[in-house]
Design a protein around this motif. Sequence first.
Motif, PDB file in Angstrom:
ATOM      1  N   VAL A   6       0.991  -1.299  -0.363  1.00 56.49           N
ATOM      2  CA  VAL A   6       0.105  -0.346  -0.096  1.00 56.49           C
ATOM      3  C   VAL A   6       1.032   1.475  -0.268  1.00 56.49           C
ATOM      4  O   VAL A   6       0.600   1.922  -0.735  1.00 56.49           O
ATOM      5  CB  VAL A   6      -0.774  -0.196   1.231  1.00 56.49           C
ATOM      6  N   GLU A   7       2.152   1.586   0.594  1.00 50.30           N
ATOM      7  CA  GLU A   7       2.573   2.331   1.261  1.00 50.30           C
ATOM      8  C   GLU A   7       3.061   2.571  -0.764  1.00 50.30           C
ATOM      9  O   GLU A   7       3.918   3.341  -0.558  1.00 50.30           O
ATOM     10  CB  GLU A   7       3.731   2.301   2.048  1.00 50.30           C
ATOM     11  N   ARG A   8       4.206   1.528  -0.784  1.00 54.93           N
ATOM     12  CA  ARG A   8       4.551   1.681  -2.311  1.00 54.93           C
ATOM     13  C   ARG A   8       3.684   2.182  -3.324  1.00 54.93           C
ATOM     14  O   ARG A   8       4.420   3.284  -4.361  1.00 54.93           O
ATOM     15  CB  ARG A   8       5.620  -0.008  -2.648  1.00 54.93           C
ATOM     16  N   ILE A   9       2.213   1.523  -3.546  1.00 50.46           N
ATOM     17  CA  ILE A   9       1.522   2.341  -4.124  1.00 50.46           C
ATOM     18  C   ILE A   9       1.419   3.678  -3.966  1.00 50.46           C
ATOM     19  O   ILE A   9       1.339   4.975  -4.693  1.00 50.46           O
ATOM     20  CB  ILE A   9       0.208   1.651  -4.162  1.00 50.46           C
ATOM     21  N   GLU A  95      -1.812   4.401 -16.633  1.00 51.38           N
ATOM     22  CA  GLU A  95      -0.172   3.507 -16.320  1.00 51.38           C
ATOM     23  C   GLU A  95      -0.284   3.721 -14.603  1.00 51.38           C
ATOM     24  O   GLU A  95       0.790   2.401 -14.446  1.00 51.38           O
ATOM     25  CB  GLU A  95       0.281   4.918 -16.235  1.00 51.38           C
ATOM     26  N   ALA A  96      -0.883   4.254 -14.343  1.00 48.33           N
ATOM     27  CA  ALA A  96      -0.863   3.819 -12.694  1.00 48.33           C
ATOM     28  C   ALA A  96      -1.528   2.680 -12.502  1.00 48.33           C
ATOM     29  O   ALA A  96      -0.777   1.747 -11.139  1.00 48.33           O
ATOM     30  CB  ALA A  96      -1.727   4.986 -11.412  1.00 48.33           C
ATOM     31  N   LEU A  97      -2.369   1.969 -12.938  1.00 53.24           N
ATOM     32  CA  LEU A  97      -2.061   0.810 -12.710  1.00 53.24           C
ATOM     33  C   LEU A  97      -2.466  -0.381 -13.177  1.00 53.24           C
ATOM     34  O   LEU A  97      -1.515  -1.043 -12.133  1.00 53.24           O
ATOM     35  CB  LEU A  97      -4.244   0.790 -13.644  1.00 53.24           C
ATOM     36  N   ARG A  98      -0.975   0.306 -13.963  1.00 50.60           N
ATOM     37  CA  ARG A  98       0.238  -1.085 -14.709  1.00 50.60           C
ATOM     38  C   ARG A  98       0.761  -1.091 -13.384  1.00 50.60           C
ATOM     39  O   ARG A  98       1.791  -2.867 -12.656  1.00 50.60           O
ATOM     40  CB  ARG A  98       0.196  -0.677 -15.787  1.00 50.60           C
ATOM     41  N   GLU A  99       1.675  -0.176 -13.037  1.00 45.51           N
ATOM     42  CA  GLU A  99       2.240  -0.172 -11.665  1.00 45.51           C
ATOM     43  C   GLU A  99       1.529  -0.592 -10.827  1.00 45.51           C
ATOM     44  O   GLU A  99       2.440  -1.621  -9.887  1.00 45.51           O
ATOM     45  CB  GLU A  99       2.933   1.200 -11.374  1.00 45.51           C
ATOM     46  N   VAL A 100       0.659  -0.798 -10.075  1.00 50.00           N
ATOM     47  CA  VAL A 100       0.054  -0.582  -9.466  1.00 50.00           C
ATOM     48  C   VAL A 100      -0.481  -2.613  -9.168  1.00 50.00           C
ATOM     49  O   VAL A 100       0.069  -3.307  -8.637  1.00 50.00           O
ATOM     50  CB  VAL A 100      -1.430  -0.426  -8.664  1.00 50.00           C
ATOM     51  N   GLU A 101      -0.609  -3.341 -10.847  1.00 52.51           N
ATOM     52  CA  GLU A 101      -0.130  -4.247 -10.606  1.00 52.51           C
ATOM     53  C   GLU A 101       1.044  -5.193 -10.293  1.00 52.51           C
ATOM     54  O   GLU A 101       1.253  -5.519 -10.159  1.00 52.51           O
ATOM     55  CB  GLU A 101      -1.407  -4.403 -12.168  1.00 52.51           C
ATOM     56  N   ASN A 102       2.323  -4.418 -10.992  1.00 51.77           N
ATOM     57  CA  ASN A 102       2.993  -5.043 -10.690  1.00 51.77           C
ATOM     58  C   ASN A 102       3.436  -5.090  -9.354  1.00 51.77           C
ATOM     59  O   ASN A 102       4.658  -6.276  -8.569  1.00 51.77           O
ATOM     60  CB  ASN A 102       3.917  -4.380 -11.865  1.00 51.77           C
ATOM     61  N   ILE A 103       3.861  -3.853  -8.336  1.00 53.11           N
ATOM     62  CA  ILE A 103       3.722  -4.099  -7.381  1.00 53.11           C
ATOM     63  C   ILE A 103       2.712  -5.039  -6.349  1.00 53.11           C
ATOM     64  O   ILE A 103       3.904  -6.175  -6.165  1.00 53.11           O
ATOM     65  CB  ILE A 103       3.043  -2.302  -6.391  1.00 53.11           C
TER      66      ILE A 103
END
Length: 110
Positions: A6-9, A95-103
């Motif tokens: 959560v913090e990374r997101i 773009e943010a969702l892709r990064e969240v999925e990666n995290i």
Amino acid sequence: MDDVQVERILQNPKFKKMVSKKATLSWTLTIIMLIVYVGFMLLVGYNKEFLMSSFSGGVTTWGIPLGLGIIVLSFVLCGVYSYIANNTLDQLNEEALREVENITHEKGLH
């Protein structure tokens, strides 16, 4: 999802940019609408004579086009928000969702 994820997101630059742009756009349009609406209400309260005066030398008063203008402005501001959201914010959101999925996938969560 654990607290670290959560913090990374929340600290993700693309997520922060998206949230910032949405907030700026929303507050800007809200302030514009509030200023216009409150200005109209102040005009109604303190300068009724102006609103009752003739707009065209006939029976139409200034209150009618100003009131209709406020209604039209609300539709225009909705259109502005939709246009910007569809052309700018949706791309940032993806773009943010892709990064969240990666995290989330890094720890094996789906």
